[in-house]
Write a protein that holds these residues in place. Structure first.
Motif, PDB file in Angstrom:
ATOM      1  N   SER A  29     -46.318  24.765 -53.177  1.00  0.00           N
ATOM      2  CA  SER A  29     -46.352  24.095 -54.475  1.00  0.00           C
ATOM      3  C   SER A  29     -45.185  23.125 -54.636  1.00  0.00           C
TER       4      SER A  29
ATOM      5  N   ARG B  32     -47.187  20.819 -64.029  1.00  0.00           N
ATOM      6  CA  ARG B  32     -47.973  21.361 -62.903  1.00  0.00           C
ATOM      7  C   ARG B  32     -47.086  21.679 -61.698  1.00  0.00           C
TER       8      ARG B  32
ATOM      9  N   ASN C  93     -46.657  24.362 -60.304  1.00  0.00           N
ATOM     10  CA  ASN C  93     -47.220  25.325 -59.354  1.00  0.00           C
ATOM     11  C   ASN C  93     -48.439  24.811 -58.602  1.00  0.00           C
ATOM     12  N   SER C  94     -48.799  23.545 -58.836  1.00  0.00           N
ATOM     13  CA  SER C  94     -49.926  23.038 -58.061  1.00  0.00           C
ATOM     14  C   SER C  94     -49.426  22.502 -56.722  1.00  0.00           C
ATOM     15  N   SER C  95     -50.360  22.346 -55.790  1.00  0.00           N
ATOM     16  CA  SER C  95     -49.971  21.990 -54.435  1.00  0.00           C
ATOM     17  C   SER C  95     -49.328  20.601 -54.368  1.00  0.00           C
TER      18      SER C  95
ATOM     19  N   ARG D 240     -51.237  17.255 -53.659  1.00  0.00           N
ATOM     20  CA  ARG D 240     -52.101  16.570 -54.623  1.00  0.00           C
ATOM     21  C   ARG D 240     -51.407  15.374 -55.265  1.00  0.00           C
TER      22      ARG D 240
END
Lengths: 283, 254, 281
Positions: free
Chosen positions: B103, B143, B145-147, B150
């Motif tokens: 992340s 965000r 914790n998003s990858s 992205r």
């Protein structure tokens, strides 16, 4: 050319349909669920419970994967990430040679080497008595048989890892092992899973080597020193009686169908993962 | 005075890769708290020079390095030198962004965690600080914790910079760090370099003369594995002493 | 700092250990087979058929199984080639605009490759029953052919893909038809075809499960396609199951023979592959 192509590709369907067609009698006599979960195996009464054989297959395959996977991941990491390229050039030909050795030779080796090893040196530490012919023996022999397959796939996956990604982690002051553990293994996970799935499907279908060492006793094994009776061994051992007892041939073809379906699914899954991985990296 | 003190000092450096003599007799002092650009045609050895500063050549086979590279007076090629310690002192920003497969938060926290910071609170503070320093905080704070994959390429490159800053380096090494970026992202990164030089010594490899002119205080011109000219940006670009440099920067002056 | 380096050392040690186990297993297997098989190795093994029945007879050799294996593996490889060469050419040269379809076909052959030989054996048996054949040399060849087709197709496919596009285009632009171009390509990959033959032969000669139902077993050398034929792996398997020591010993010696044959084939094909790719690049 087109004819041959279509014919050989449709082999998949022809085999599936052929085996299913032959399984119909035993399926009419019983349900899928009953066949898969019953332990009663009385061919003369027309009772065919595959549960012990399925469990035998799962035990042997499970042991093989538990032994082979860590060894192969470590080996691949060493070969690709740590060792001098000379080590790879010397070692890989032997791994390839290993993959060329016929199953029956693995079986002979199992009988001559692994069985006495378990009987005299391993089992006495854990159980009172073991002949050595056990699911553990089958698992070890299978593990060695799938070494080349797993190592070569994971090698390929590791070699596609971009050097810059490793550099990024190293540049932050991570040690090589930290980089391997936290970045490379994580990035390579889909490839390792695909290799495992492929290895499982290979182990499922292996017949003669396992048959020679795992005891062929149709009870559900409770420890690694118990004998087991995997599905392929069941088919191979009983083909002689097949035609003399009604429904028996149908039951054995059902066993073959079962193997075929499971292995087909596993193969397709792992191929899809690998193709995706290839595409993502080349993109 | 501290501003011009040498931060990296290279002495009699020679590098061979697979039998080719890539860098020849390099002697140079790179000053503290300023931006130094290494320029030169492709294949001249400028990236190799940059990589010798944090010993990333260690990962490649067939590389032979002789001579000394002193960082804060410590020879990094001394066998007793702890390599991870040297690399921690330097943040690397490569040609293309290579976010780690995790992340956004974990990317920035990766370095600090490796160096022993475990407490969530401490990590939170570092992550927020570095994402703000790279002007990324407002874009990603919802965000974390998003990858990381992205993000856009430009955002990824800033994330990589934040990731490098999070281990508390003193030096930032940039290897054509904007070559994969669009003009807007490029100018954000360039502005960051100018801002960051108050706290860090920055060494950039670039083949874009305009970029060297925009951001750097000093320029090193490398040709064929040798340092041809080294001086203040203005002097090297406007009034080069060497004939070779003159040829190379001609395009810039017109 | 100390702990991190210790961890690194520990895992590096594990890696070396794992590599030694994986690499060493080959020597362990071949070593065991040599150690057990060599004492029983006689000239008779290679030149005589078993005397007094393979299971109990103490005399003779396994010439029947050696010849039988050669027939089965050779027959299957030839039959497999006749089918596979057109398939590989078709996938590579007649499906230019259909990349997706071509790749799907490749995947199907990969999947076919993954199907275990016992399933091919069972299926081969079904075919034989359907056509009213008894276990025979012909039956064995059919089952093993099914087994080697995917191997041959994928190996040939890989080889054809190494032929430079320019060569094909050059031939095509000279006005040749696709079939004529295919012939040019085939000539260019001749060493690759030999490699494919070796790989297929090596796999075919070592397989048990596919011939178990289909080829039968016999103490004599088959003289026609309809006679049952012994094969080496099956001979090893049966002899090992015998209670008589001499017969078991013959089993070990047979294992040694099969190992040597397969190793030679594998080494040859590896060398050919290496030479072929060096030649290309």
């Amino acid at each position: 050319m087109l004819l041959f192509t279509v014919l050989s590709v449709s082999l998949v369907f022809i085999i599936g349909i052929g085996l299913y067609y032959k399984s119909i009698p035993v399926l009419q006599n019983s349900t899928w669920w009953h066949l898969l979960t019953s332990s009663v195996w009385k061919p003369l009464k027309g009772l065919f419970g595959f549960y012990p054989y399925i469990m035998g297959t799962l035990w042997v395959t499970g042991i093989a994967i538990i032994i082979a996977l860590p060894l192969c991941v470590l080996t691949s990491l060493y070969i690709v990430e740590y060792a001098h390229s000379r080590v790879r050039r010397i070692l890989m030909p032997f791994v390839n040679l290993l993959s060329g050795i016929p199953p029956v030779i693995f079986g002979v080796w199992g009988v001559l080497f692994i069985i006495p090893l378990i009987q005299d040196h391993i089992a006495p530490h854990f159980v009172e008595f073991s002949t050595g012919y056990s699911v553990l023996a089958g698992g070890i022999v299978l593990a060695v048989m799938i070494f080349p397959l797993i190592v070569s796939i994971i090698n390929e996956v590791l070699r596609t890892m971009p050097q810059e990604l490793k550099d990024a982690s190293l540049a932050l002051g991570a040690t090589k092992w930290e980089t391997v553990k936290k970045v490379i293994l994580r990035k390579a996970l889909p490839g390792i899973i695909a290799a495992t799935v492929l290895a499982i499907s290979r182990a499922f279908g292996e017949t003669i080597a396992v048959l020679m060492v795992c005891g062929n006793n149709a009870v559900v094994p409770h420890s690694v020193f118990d004998a087991g009776y995997p599905l392929p061994a069941l088919i191979a051992n009983n083909y002689g009686d097949m035609m003399s007892i009604p429904l028996y041939d149908s039951a054995l073809m059902f066993a073959a169908l079962l193997l075929f379906i499971i292995i087909l699914l596993f193969n397709i899954i792992s191929r899809i993962i690998l193709t995706r991985l290839e595409r993502r990296i080349s993109a | 005075m501290t501003k011009d003190k040498a931060h990296i000092s290279v002495q009699d450096l020679n590098v061979h890769i697979g039998g080719n003599h890539i860098l020849k007799d390099i002697n140079i002092d790179i000053p503290n708290k300023s931006v130094t650009s290494i320029i030169g045609p492709s294949g001249c050895g400028k990236t190799t020079l940059l990589k010798t500063f944090n010993r990333l050549h260690d990962t490649a086979a067939d590389v032979k390095v002789t001579g000394k590279v002193l960082v804060d007076g410590e020879d990094i090629y001394d066998p007793n030198t702890e390599i991870t310690h040297i690399r921690k002192k330097m943040g690397l920003l490569s040609q293309r962004p290579y976010p780690l497969p995790m992340s956004i938060y974990d990317n920035v926290a990766y370095g600090p965690r490796i160096h022993g910071i475990r407490k969530k609170q401490d990590l939170d503070i570092i992550v927020e600080k570095q994402l703000k320093a790279t002007a990324l905080w407002n874009e990603v704070k919802d965000r974390l914790n998003s990858s990381a994959t992205r993000l856009s390429i430009g955002q990824q490159q800033r994330l990589c910079l934040a990731r490098g800053l999070a281990v508390g380096p003193e030096i930032i090494l940039g290897d054509e760090s904007t070559s994969a970026l669009d003009p807007v992202s490029t100018s954000i990164i360039e502005d960051l370099f100018v801002k960051l030089k108050q706290d860090y010594s920055i060494v950039l490899v670039t083949h874009i003369l305009r970029q060297a002119a925009r951001v750097s205080d000093y320029i090193i011109f490398v040709y064929n594995g040798r340092i041809v000219e080294y001086g203040k940006t203005e002097q090297v670009l406007r009034d080069p002493h060497e004939e070779l440099t003159k040829e190379y920067v001609k395009g810039y002056i017109v | 700092m100390r702990r991190r380096n210790l961890e690194e050392l520990f895992f590096k040690f594990l890696m070396v250990l794992a590599t030694l186990i994986v690499g060493g297993s080959f020597f362990l297997i071949v070593g065991t087979i040599f150690y057990k098989g060599a004492p029983y190795m006689t000239f008779d093994m290679l030149t005589k058929i078993p005397g007094g029945g393979f299971y109990i007879g103490k005399e003779g050799g396994i010439l029947n199984a050696i010849i039988g294996s050669m027939y089965v593996a050779g027959g299957a490889t030839i039959l497999g080639l006749i089918i596979s060469i057109p398939v590989a050419i078709y996938i590579n040269m007649y499906m230019d605009g259909q990349k997706f379809l071509a790749n799907t076909l490749r995947m199907v052959f990969d999947v076919l490759f993954g199907i275990p030989s016992i399933v091919y054996g069972a299926f081969g048996f079904l075919i034989m029953v359907y056509f009213g054949l008894r276990a025979s040399l012909l039956g064995g060849i059919i089952a093993v052919t099914l087994l080697v087709i995917p191997i041959l197709v994928r190996t040939l496919d890989e080889v054809i893909r190494t032929v430079p596009l320019e060569l094909r285009d050059a031939a095509l632009s000279l006005g040749s038809t696709r079939w004529e171009t295919a012939k040019v390509v085939l000539r260019a990959i001749r060493p690759g075809i030999i490699t494919a033959i070796l790989i297929s032969f090596g796999r075919a000669i070592g397989d048990v499960a596919a011939v178990l139902f289909t080829a039968g077993f016999s103490d004599n050398i088959p003289t026609s396609l309809h006679e049952p034929a012994a094969t080496l792996p099956l001979a090893i398997f049966f002899q090992l199951g015998s209670p008589i020591e001499e017969v078991q010993g013959r089993g070990y010696a047979s294992a040694l023979i099969l190992t040597i044959v397969v190793l030679i084939i594998t080494i040859l094909s590896e060398l050919l592959v290496k030479k072929f790719y060096k030649h290309k690049s």
